[in-house]
Design a protein around this motif. Structure first.
Motif, PDB file in Angstrom:
ATOM      1  N   CYS A  18       0.825  -1.210   0.000  1.00  0.00           N
ATOM      2  CA  CYS A  18       0.000   0.000   0.000  1.00  0.00           C
ATOM      3  C   CYS A  18       0.855   1.254   0.000  1.00  0.00           C
ATOM      4  CB  CYS A  18      -0.922   0.012   1.220  1.00  0.00           C
ATOM      5  SG  CYS A  18      -2.174  -1.288   1.150  1.00  0.00           S
ATOM      6  N   ALA A  19       2.040   1.162   0.592  1.00  0.00           N
ATOM      7  CA  ALA A  19       2.912   2.327   0.685  1.00  0.00           C
ATOM      8  C   ALA A  19       3.952   2.331  -0.433  1.00  0.00           C
ATOM      9  CB  ALA A  19       3.598   2.337   2.042  1.00  0.00           C
ATOM     10  N   ALA A  20       3.762   1.493  -1.450  1.00  0.00           N
ATOM     11  CA  ALA A  20       4.757   1.361  -2.505  1.00  0.00           C
ATOM     12  C   ALA A  20       4.970   2.657  -3.271  1.00  0.00           C
ATOM     13  CB  ALA A  20       4.355   0.243  -3.463  1.00  0.00           C
ATOM     14  N   GLU A  21       3.947   3.472  -3.381  1.00  0.00           N
ATOM     15  CA  GLU A  21       4.107   4.733  -4.096  1.00  0.00           C
ATOM     16  C   GLU A  21       4.637   5.791  -3.146  1.00  0.00           C
ATOM     17  OE1 GLU A  21       2.098   6.027  -7.905  1.00  0.00           O
ATOM     18  OE2 GLU A  21       0.737   6.652  -6.316  1.00  0.00           O
ATOM     19  N   LEU A  22       5.665   6.455  -3.573  1.00  0.00           N
ATOM     20  CA  LEU A  22       6.289   7.487  -2.758  1.00  0.00           C
ATOM     21  C   LEU A  22       5.366   8.691  -2.623  1.00  0.00           C
ATOM     22  CD1 LEU A  22       9.714   7.297  -4.592  1.00  0.00           C
ATOM     23  CD2 LEU A  22       9.284   6.551  -2.246  1.00  0.00           C
ATOM     24  N   PRO A  23       5.504   9.459  -1.545  1.00  0.00           N
ATOM     25  CA  PRO A  23       4.706  10.679  -1.426  1.00  0.00           C
ATOM     26  C   PRO A  23       5.151  11.696  -2.474  1.00  0.00           C
ATOM     27  CG  PRO A  23       6.268  10.519   0.385  1.00  0.00           C
ATOM     28  CD  PRO A  23       6.354   9.231  -0.392  1.00  0.00           C
ATOM     29  N   GLU A  24       4.246  12.563  -2.859  1.00  0.00           N
ATOM     30  CA  GLU A  24       4.557  13.579  -3.867  1.00  0.00           C
ATOM     31  C   GLU A  24       5.546  14.600  -3.318  1.00  0.00           C
ATOM     32  OE1 GLU A  24       2.323  16.930  -6.638  1.00  0.00           O
ATOM     33  OE2 GLU A  24       1.152  15.749  -5.226  1.00  0.00           O
ATOM     34  N   THR A  25       6.519  14.954  -4.140  1.00  0.00           N
ATOM     35  CA  THR A  25       7.488  15.997  -3.812  1.00  0.00           C
ATOM     36  C   THR A  25       7.054  17.280  -4.492  1.00  0.00           C
ATOM     37  OG1 THR A  25       9.288  14.405  -3.596  1.00  0.00           O
ATOM     38  CG2 THR A  25       9.917  16.688  -4.017  1.00  0.00           C
ATOM     39  N   ASP A  26       7.090  18.367  -3.757  1.00  0.00           N
ATOM     40  CA  ASP A  26       6.741  19.675  -4.303  1.00  0.00           C
ATOM     41  C   ASP A  26       7.892  20.192  -5.162  1.00  0.00           C
ATOM     42  OD1 ASP A  26       6.806  22.781  -4.143  1.00  0.00           O
ATOM     43  OD2 ASP A  26       4.765  22.241  -3.550  1.00  0.00           O
ATOM     44  N   TRP A  27       7.569  20.742  -6.314  1.00  0.00           N
ATOM     45  CA  TRP A  27       8.586  21.251  -7.233  1.00  0.00           C
ATOM     46  C   TRP A  27       9.481  22.302  -6.588  1.00  0.00           C
ATOM     47  CZ3 TRP A  27      10.360  19.862 -11.916  1.00  0.00           C
ATOM     48  CH2 TRP A  27       9.628  18.897 -12.622  1.00  0.00           C
ATOM     49  N   LEU A  28       8.904  23.157  -5.760  1.00  0.00           N
ATOM     50  CA  LEU A  28       9.701  24.223  -5.156  1.00  0.00           C
ATOM     51  C   LEU A  28      10.766  23.686  -4.212  1.00  0.00           C
ATOM     52  CD1 LEU A  28       7.021  26.982  -4.548  1.00  0.00           C
ATOM     53  CD2 LEU A  28       8.738  26.841  -6.372  1.00  0.00           C
ATOM     54  N   ASP A  35      16.752  30.763  -3.869  1.00  0.00           N
ATOM     55  CA  ASP A  35      16.086  30.807  -5.176  1.00  0.00           C
ATOM     56  C   ASP A  35      14.575  30.910  -5.017  1.00  0.00           C
ATOM     57  OD1 ASP A  35      18.497  30.668  -6.489  1.00  0.00           O
ATOM     58  OD2 ASP A  35      18.050  28.805  -7.558  1.00  0.00           O
ATOM     59  N   ARG A  36      14.019  30.168  -4.043  1.00  0.00           N
ATOM     60  CA  ARG A  36      12.569  30.257  -3.809  1.00  0.00           C
ATOM     61  C   ARG A  36      12.184  31.685  -3.433  1.00  0.00           C
ATOM     62  NH1 ARG A  36      13.180  25.268  -1.068  1.00  0.00           N
ATOM     63  NH2 ARG A  36      12.894  26.280   0.937  1.00  0.00           N
ATOM     64  N   LYS A  37      12.982  32.300  -2.568  1.00  0.00           N
ATOM     65  CA  LYS A  37      12.709  33.673  -2.141  1.00  0.00           C
ATOM     66  C   LYS A  37      12.810  34.621  -3.337  1.00  0.00           C
ATOM     67  CE  LYS A  37      12.405  37.059   0.953  1.00  0.00           C
ATOM     68  NZ  LYS A  37      11.217  37.820   0.714  1.00  0.00           N
ATOM     69  N   ALA A  38      13.837  34.453  -4.161  1.00  0.00           N
ATOM     70  CA  ALA A  38      14.011  35.305  -5.345  1.00  0.00           C
ATOM     71  C   ALA A  38      12.839  35.130  -6.310  1.00  0.00           C
ATOM     72  CB  ALA A  38      15.332  34.988  -6.046  1.00  0.00           C
ATOM     73  N   PRO A  70      15.270  38.085 -14.278  1.00  0.00           N
ATOM     74  CA  PRO A  70      16.064  37.954 -13.048  1.00  0.00           C
ATOM     75  C   PRO A  70      16.914  36.682 -13.077  1.00  0.00           C
ATOM     76  CG  PRO A  70      13.797  38.553 -12.545  1.00  0.00           C
ATOM     77  CD  PRO A  70      13.838  38.236 -14.005  1.00  0.00           C
ATOM     78  N   LYS A  71      18.058  36.721 -12.381  1.00  0.00           N
ATOM     79  CA  LYS A  71      19.012  35.608 -12.391  1.00  0.00           C
ATOM     80  C   LYS A  71      18.391  34.278 -11.966  1.00  0.00           C
ATOM     81  CE  LYS A  71      22.758  36.418 -10.172  1.00  0.00           C
ATOM     82  NZ  LYS A  71      23.947  36.870  -9.431  1.00  0.00           N
ATOM     83  N   VAL A  72      17.378  34.316 -11.104  1.00  0.00           N
ATOM     84  CA  VAL A  72      16.772  33.071 -10.633  1.00  0.00           C
ATOM     85  C   VAL A  72      16.190  32.257 -11.789  1.00  0.00           C
ATOM     86  CG1 VAL A  72      14.464  34.002 -10.131  1.00  0.00           C
ATOM     87  CG2 VAL A  72      15.324  32.059  -8.810  1.00  0.00           C
ATOM     88  N   MET A  73      15.819  32.912 -12.869  1.00  0.00           N
ATOM     89  CA  MET A  73      15.232  32.205 -14.012  1.00  0.00           C
ATOM     90  C   MET A  73      16.262  31.410 -14.821  1.00  0.00           C
ATOM     91  SD  MET A  73      12.099  32.577 -13.565  1.00  0.00           S
ATOM     92  CE  MET A  73      11.491  31.830 -15.056  1.00  0.00           C
ATOM     93  N   TYR A  74      17.550  31.569 -14.486  1.00  0.00           N
ATOM     94  CA  TYR A  74      18.622  30.821 -15.145  1.00  0.00           C
ATOM     95  C   TYR A  74      19.315  29.879 -14.167  1.00  0.00           C
ATOM     96  CZ  TYR A  74      17.994  34.853 -18.171  1.00  0.00           C
ATOM     97  OH  TYR A  74      17.450  35.829 -18.948  1.00  0.00           O
ATOM     98  N   THR A  76      20.832  27.125 -11.885  1.00  0.00           N
ATOM     99  CA  THR A  76      21.104  25.691 -11.864  1.00  0.00           C
ATOM    100  C   THR A  76      21.453  25.245 -10.443  1.00  0.00           C
ATOM    101  OG1 THR A  76      23.416  26.075 -12.436  1.00  0.00           O
ATOM    102  CG2 THR A  76      21.907  25.613 -14.261  1.00  0.00           C
ATOM    103  N   LYS A  77      21.228  26.126  -9.474  1.00  0.00           N
ATOM    104  CA  LYS A  77      21.513  25.777  -8.074  1.00  0.00           C
ATOM    105  C   LYS A  77      20.555  24.677  -7.640  1.00  0.00           C
ATOM    106  CE  LYS A  77      23.095  30.399  -6.944  1.00  0.00           C
ATOM    107  NZ  LYS A  77      22.721  31.654  -6.264  1.00  0.00           N
ATOM    108  N   THR A  78      21.090  23.700  -6.945  1.00  0.00           N
ATOM    109  CA  THR A  78      20.309  22.539  -6.552  1.00  0.00           C
ATOM    110  C   THR A  78      20.284  22.388  -5.031  1.00  0.00           C
ATOM    111  OG1 THR A  78      22.271  21.160  -6.782  1.00  0.00           O
ATOM    112  CG2 THR A  78      20.795  21.295  -8.699  1.00  0.00           C
ATOM    113  N   VAL A  79      19.537  21.415  -4.569  1.00  0.00           N
ATOM    114  CA  VAL A  79      19.454  21.083  -3.148  1.00  0.00           C
ATOM    115  C   VAL A  79      20.218  19.779  -2.950  1.00  0.00           C
ATOM    116  CG1 VAL A  79      17.889  20.550  -1.241  1.00  0.00           C
ATOM    117  CG2 VAL A  79      17.235  22.263  -2.961  1.00  0.00           C
ATOM    118  N   ALA A  80      21.382  19.871  -2.330  1.00  0.00           N
ATOM    119  CA  ALA A  80      22.271  18.714  -2.175  1.00  0.00           C
ATOM    120  C   ALA A  80      21.590  17.553  -1.450  1.00  0.00           C
ATOM    121  CB  ALA A  80      23.550  19.127  -1.443  1.00  0.00           C
ATOM    122  N   ALA A  81      20.720  17.855  -0.492  1.00  0.00           N
ATOM    123  CA  ALA A  81      20.048  16.801   0.277  1.00  0.00           C
ATOM    124  C   ALA A  81      19.145  15.929  -0.589  1.00  0.00           C
ATOM    125  CB  ALA A  81      19.230  17.423   1.414  1.00  0.00           C
ATOM    126  N   LEU A  82      18.773  16.402  -1.777  1.00  0.00           N
ATOM    127  CA  LEU A  82      17.909  15.610  -2.664  1.00  0.00           C
ATOM    128  C   LEU A  82      18.693  14.639  -3.549  1.00  0.00           C
ATOM    129  CD1 LEU A  82      15.324  18.315  -3.792  1.00  0.00           C
ATOM    130  CD2 LEU A  82      15.032  16.504  -2.087  1.00  0.00           C
TER     131      LEU A  82
END
Length: 180
Positions: A18-28, A35-38, A70-74, A76-82
């Motif tokens: 029943c738990a085979a499907e992972l929970p949805e991850t938010d794009w943000l 970047d989210r703040k920008a 704005p620079k945020v639209m280009y 490529t900064k990522t979240v290392a924990a992901l």
């Protein structure tokens, strides 16, 4: 004792199924906090180019062509924990490669429909390259899909787009009415 173990095993297997499907991850969550703040503080973007009139002239596909954004639209900064995290994203496919049967085996996953024709397209850290060797029949890029797999930080750049993430050997399925 044996029955108890068997019963516990069945309960555990049922729970896992029943738990085979992972929970949805938010794009943000794919964007670093700065970047989210920008993005939140970004001025309104107009869609007054030729694309708004139905004339698509951007030869760059999903690549940003408006250098005044704005620079945020280009970003490529990522979240290392992901990096290396198993997750599930809902989004829209932008097909790149097909197999001999016409099934899409490689595509960009984007957070909103029509990203290949909207101005501006999402930033690279909001585009995921999906490699799906099994292939999926995509009849309409405006129909959302679920992609599950292990996310990795991988900069991908081609004539269509720049992406900051990739998922290999993904599991892909259409979003169904029951998912909503």
């Amino acid at each position: 004792m044996r029955r108890t173990l068997l019963a516990c095993s069945l309960v555990l297997l049922t729970s896992l199924a029943c738990a085979a499907e992972l929970p949805e991850t938010d794009w943000l969550s794919l964007m670093p906090p700065a970047d989210r703040k920008a993005l939140e503080d970004m001025p309104e973007i107009t869609h007054n180019g030729p694309e708004a009139n139905g004339t698509f002239t951007n030869k760059g596909g999903l690549k940003q062509s408006d250098k005044g954004l704005p620079k945020v639209m280009y970003s490529t900064k990522t979240v290392a924990a992901l990096n290396g995290k198993a997750l599930r994203l809902g989004g829209y496919p932008v097909p790149l490669e097909n197999d001999a049967k016409g099934r899409v085996t490689e595509f960009f996953l984007v957070p909103y429909p029509g990203a290949c024709i909207h101005v501006p397209p999402p930033p690279p850290n909001q585009i995921v390259l999906v490699r799906y060797p099994k292939g999926i029949q995509i009849d309409d890029i405006y129909n959302p899909i679920w992609v599950s797999g292990t996310l990795k930080i991988e900069t991908v750049s081609n004539e269509m787009a720049d992406a900051a993430y990739a998922i290999d050997d993904a599991k892909v399925r259409p979003v169904e009415e029951s998912d909503l």
